[in-house]
Enzyme design. Sequence first.
Site, PDB file in Angstrom:
ATOM      1  CD1 TRP A  56     -18.082  -9.021  -8.187  1.00  0.00           C
ATOM      2  CD2 TRP A  56     -18.232  -9.758  -6.079  1.00  0.00           C
ATOM      3  NE1 TRP A  56     -18.343 -10.365  -8.229  1.00  0.00           N
ATOM      4  CE2 TRP A  56     -18.436 -10.854  -6.952  1.00  0.00           C
ATOM      5  CE3 TRP A  56     -18.276  -9.987  -4.693  1.00  0.00           C
ATOM      6  CZ2 TRP A  56     -18.695 -12.156  -6.486  1.00  0.00           C
ATOM      7  CZ3 TRP A  56     -18.535 -11.276  -4.249  1.00  0.00           C
ATOM      8  CH2 TRP A  56     -18.732 -12.330  -5.132  1.00  0.00           C
ATOM      9  CD  GLU A  69     -12.699 -12.549 -10.534  1.00  0.00           C
ATOM     10  OE1 GLU A  69     -12.390 -13.745 -10.489  1.00  0.00           O
ATOM     11  OE2 GLU A  69     -13.724 -12.137 -11.101  1.00  0.00           O
ATOM     12  N   GLY A 113      -9.084 -21.436   3.483  1.00  0.00           N
ATOM     13  CA  GLY A 113      -8.022 -22.276   2.948  1.00  0.00           C
ATOM     14  C   GLY A 113      -7.116 -21.559   1.958  1.00  0.00           C
ATOM     15  CE1 TYR A 114      -5.088 -25.067  -2.291  1.00  0.00           C
ATOM     16  CE2 TYR A 114      -7.372 -24.493  -2.683  1.00  0.00           C
ATOM     17  CZ  TYR A 114      -6.333 -25.388  -2.793  1.00  0.00           C
ATOM     18  OH  TYR A 114      -6.527 -26.590  -3.400  1.00  0.00           O
ATOM     19  CE1 TYR A 152     -11.251 -16.066 -14.284  1.00  0.00           C
ATOM     20  CE2 TYR A 152     -10.395 -15.708 -12.074  1.00  0.00           C
ATOM     21  CZ  TYR A 152     -11.432 -15.663 -12.975  1.00  0.00           C
ATOM     22  OH  TYR A 152     -12.647 -15.193 -12.586  1.00  0.00           O
ATOM     23  CG  ASP A 170     -13.631 -19.534 -14.652  1.00  0.00           C
ATOM     24  OD1 ASP A 170     -13.996 -19.707 -15.825  1.00  0.00           O
ATOM     25  OD2 ASP A 170     -14.426 -19.375 -13.715  1.00  0.00           O
ATOM     26  CB  CYS A 230     -28.780 -28.908 -22.321  1.00  0.00           C
ATOM     27  SG  CYS A 230     -27.136 -29.566 -21.947  1.00  0.00           S
ATOM     28  CB  CYS A 239     -23.711 -26.747 -27.296  1.00  0.00           C
ATOM     29  SG  CYS A 239     -22.784 -27.829 -26.205  1.00  0.00           S
TER      30      CYS A 239
END
Length: 402
Positions: A56, A69, A113-114, A152, A170, A230, A239
């Site tokens: 995308w 998304e 799922g979902y 979101y 998110d 890191c 940070c």
Amino acid sequence: MYSMQPSTTNRFSQFPLTRLQCNSSARRHCPPKTHLSELQKGLLDWFAEHKRPLPWRASYTPYEVWISEIMLQQTQMERGVQYFKRWMTRFPDVRSLAAASEDEVLRLWEGLGYYSRARHILAAARHIVQEHKGRFPSDLAAIRALPGVGPYTAGAIASIAFGKKLPCVDANVERVLARILNIDTPVKQEPAASNIRETALKLVPEGKAREHNQAIMELGALVCARIPRCDRCPVSVYCISNYEGLTDKRPVPGKKIAVKPFVVATGVLLHRGRIFVQKRHIGRVWGNLWEFPGGKVNEGENAKTAVVRKFLEETGFAVYTAQEYGIIRHSYTTYKITMHCFGVELKNPPCLTDSLPPPPLLTAACAWQWADPAAIETLPMPAPHRKLAQQIFATSEQQCLN
DNA sequence: TATCCGTGGCC
DNA sequence: TGGCCAAGGAT
């Protein structure tokens, strides 16, 4: 001199900020720099160099951004990309999607799922065709009003597809900001949630929302992951948790939910080469998916007894167990199920050799059919039931049950 | 705010 | 093996 402050009200929440002087004699303990524009540039430059070539990202059409998304919600990237490519082959635009049957959409979604995500996508596509003449809305409120689109996803579509100056928060962004800001409370609860939301908004650069929002999420996925890298991070100097040596303590985990194990019994009712399947009620797990009847085995109950009982309760069919297919284990969300699988047959089959039994009396489903094995392939089914179906087809080919 | 809603990969 | 998790939304 750098001094630690309460993380939920630290100076990062007061963007824009002034740079602190770095102590060159102790570089590794250099306090975080705090120039907003430098942090933004660090993210954008890193993204330009390291972003993954996702499908995308070729053209950023609203339709593609939207589908990606939704698919990527609670889904791993590699898996999402596979489903996305297959989806775009079958449904290249909103109109082709809107014209599809829900069974076909759910079948294409099967395994992700979902499933409310897939039902909502179809409803939203039909809404876009009817209310927006097939053109994806660019207005934030109109995007947010689409089924399955929450805070979101609305921000993600508006910024990534339409370039609007909006944040999207998110789990990646929560993790990245929890570390940068050194937030010491669970990120999904207040006061951390507001702090993250407000910081994410302040971070979005003018005219660069598309790149920035993807950059911070991509950083969370590739660098500031659960186990942070890191040494590869373009913004580690900003940070606080890195400065404090606390990156592995951030974000602070939320409450753990206990896994509940339970035992179910499922029966595949075979009659003259056809298999009985029913469509689950919406609103519960696996809504509108097709399954073999069955259910929970009671305390102290035999699985074989349970499947006979459940068949009578759910369909009105009196059956007996003719075969044992074994056990399928499956976990979802907070449940761990042990599914005992049986082949069952009618106790009182119809007398005419070519007729099907009378209609069932459904109590746990909204539709039913006697399907042949080829038709079962086309029906959307929950993962454990699909496993069972495939297991039986392999068996039926060997034994010529038809 | 808490809970429900799936799945398969990873370590 | 088992716990954890991966670009959330709806109720």
